[in-house]
Design a protein around this motif. Structure first.
Motif, mmCIF file in Angstrom:
data_model
loop_
_atom_site.group_PDB
_atom_site.id
_atom_site.type_symbol
_atom_site.label_atom_id
_atom_site.label_comp_id
_atom_site.label_asym_id
_atom_site.label_seq_id
_atom_site.Cartn_x
_atom_site.Cartn_y
_atom_site.Cartn_z
ATOM 1 N N ALA A 110 0.813 -1.213 0.000
ATOM 2 C CA ALA A 110 0.000 0.000 0.000
ATOM 3 C C ALA A 110 0.846 1.262 0.000
ATOM 4 O O ALA A 110 0.455 2.283 -0.587
ATOM 5 N N HIS A 111 2.014 1.191 0.628
ATOM 6 C CA HIS A 111 2.824 2.396 0.805
ATOM 7 C C HIS A 111 4.127 2.386 0.002
ATOM 8 O O HIS A 111 4.953 3.289 0.164
ATOM 9 N N GLY A 112 4.297 1.379 -0.866
ATOM 10 C CA GLY A 112 5.468 1.358 -1.733
ATOM 11 C C GLY A 112 6.776 1.181 -1.005
ATOM 12 O O GLY A 112 7.810 1.702 -1.441
ATOM 13 N N THR A 113 6.759 0.450 0.097
ATOM 14 C CA THR A 113 7.977 0.251 0.885
ATOM 15 C C THR A 113 8.389 -1.219 0.881
ATOM 16 O O THR A 113 8.777 -1.771 1.907
ATOM 17 N N GLY A 114 8.267 -1.851 -0.263
ATOM 18 C CA GLY A 114 8.503 -3.284 -0.379
ATOM 19 C C GLY A 114 9.907 -3.709 -0.035
ATOM 20 O O GLY A 114 10.875 -2.962 -0.222
ATOM 21 N N GLU A 115 10.021 -4.955 0.440
ATOM 22 C CA GLU A 115 11.306 -5.505 0.849
ATOM 23 C C GLU A 115 11.670 -6.796 0.127
ATOM 24 O O GLU A 115 12.764 -7.303 0.324
ATOM 25 N N ASN A 116 10.750 -7.339 -0.677
ATOM 26 C CA ASN A 116 11.051 -8.602 -1.334
ATOM 27 C C ASN A 116 10.373 -8.665 -2.703
ATOM 28 O O ASN A 116 9.715 -7.706 -3.127
ATOM 29 N N LEU A 117 10.530 -9.785 -3.381
ATOM 30 C CA LEU A 117 10.003 -9.932 -4.740
ATOM 31 C C LEU A 117 8.478 -9.871 -4.770
ATOM 32 O O LEU A 117 7.896 -9.357 -5.736
ATOM 33 N N ILE A 118 7.813 -10.367 -3.738
ATOM 34 C CA ILE A 118 6.352 -10.310 -3.702
ATOM 35 C C ILE A 118 5.889 -8.863 -3.710
ATOM 36 O O ILE A 118 5.015 -8.465 -4.489
ATOM 37 N N HIS A 119 6.484 -8.055 -2.841
ATOM 38 C CA HIS A 119 6.116 -6.636 -2.776
ATOM 39 C C HIS A 119 6.456 -5.921 -4.076
ATOM 40 O O HIS A 119 5.667 -5.103 -4.585
ATOM 41 N N ARG A 120 7.628 -6.204 -4.620
ATOM 42 C CA ARG A 120 8.060 -5.540 -5.854
ATOM 43 C C ARG A 120 7.139 -5.887 -7.019
ATOM 44 O O ARG A 120 6.749 -5.016 -7.812
#
Length: 206
Positions: A110-120
């Motif tokens: 939601a906030h564009g602060t991803g840490e891994n491939l799933i978030h990216r």
């Protein structure tokens, strides 16, 4: 289609397994990415071996063996591999599903602060205007959770809580899981017969 499937650390890894089964049975290529916490949940809920597996790779491989249909293909992805093709908009993957989606992953997406491939990959789907379906399995929901769901929806994603319908008269846990999986597949345009459509189900008596 090449479809991304993320499985995170929320309870409900069976949703991910049944989604993998349905997508591969339909002949699709699935990029499967399981987070570290996701492997713990799979080990506990699916394999019945407790939440502290000895090997992440072993858990994911057994998960695939349990659910994948040979009609499709599965590419196992490392959540740390942001050089993966799914991490780029140029790969033109049409859809990504995160099933189940933990509330921490929901917040990062939601906030564009991803840490891994799933978030990216979720971020790529949003920026490219493609299908993103997040299936949270949490209750009750705090105001923080609800605001994060609104943010994802405003950005173009679909938040599809794991809330099975009962009008289909489910007879098992799998029936209830399949209802949610089918609703997610409807969003991305994948045909299935996981539950009877309204009008095809037996009439519900008052």
């Amino acid at each position: 289609m090449r479809i991304f499937l993320g499985v995170t650390g929320a309870s409900g890894s069976l949703y991910g397994g049944r989604t993998l089964a349905a997508l591969t049975a339909a002949g699709h290529h699935v990029g499967l990415c399981v987070s570290g916490a996701g492997t713990q949940v799979i080990s506990h809920e699916v394999l019945g071996e407790g939440p502290r597996p000895g090997s992440r790779d072993d858990v994911v491989e057994r998960f695939v063996a349990l659910f994948a249909d040979p009609a499709g293909a599965v590419e196992i992805l490392d959540p740390r591999d942001i050089a993966c093709s799914f991490a780029s908009g140029s790969s033109r993957s049409p859809a990504a599903l995160v099933m189940p989606c933990s509330t921490s992953s929901l917040a990062k997406i939601a906030h564009g602060t991803g840490e891994n491939l799933i978030h990216r990959t979720a971020e790529v789907m949003l920026k490219e205007g493609r299908h993103l379906v997040l299936v949270p399995r949490e209750t009750p929901l705090s105001l923080v959770h609800l605001r994060n769901m609104v943010a994802v929806t405003e950005a173009g994603g679909v938040v599809l809580p794991a809330m099975p319908g009962l009008y289909t008269k489910p007879e098992s846990v799998q029936d209830m899981v399949d209802f949610v999986v089918g609703k997610a597949l409807d969003v991305i345009g994948v045909e299935h017969s996981l539950f009877p459509r309204w009008g095809q189900a037996e009439r519900v008596e008052a």
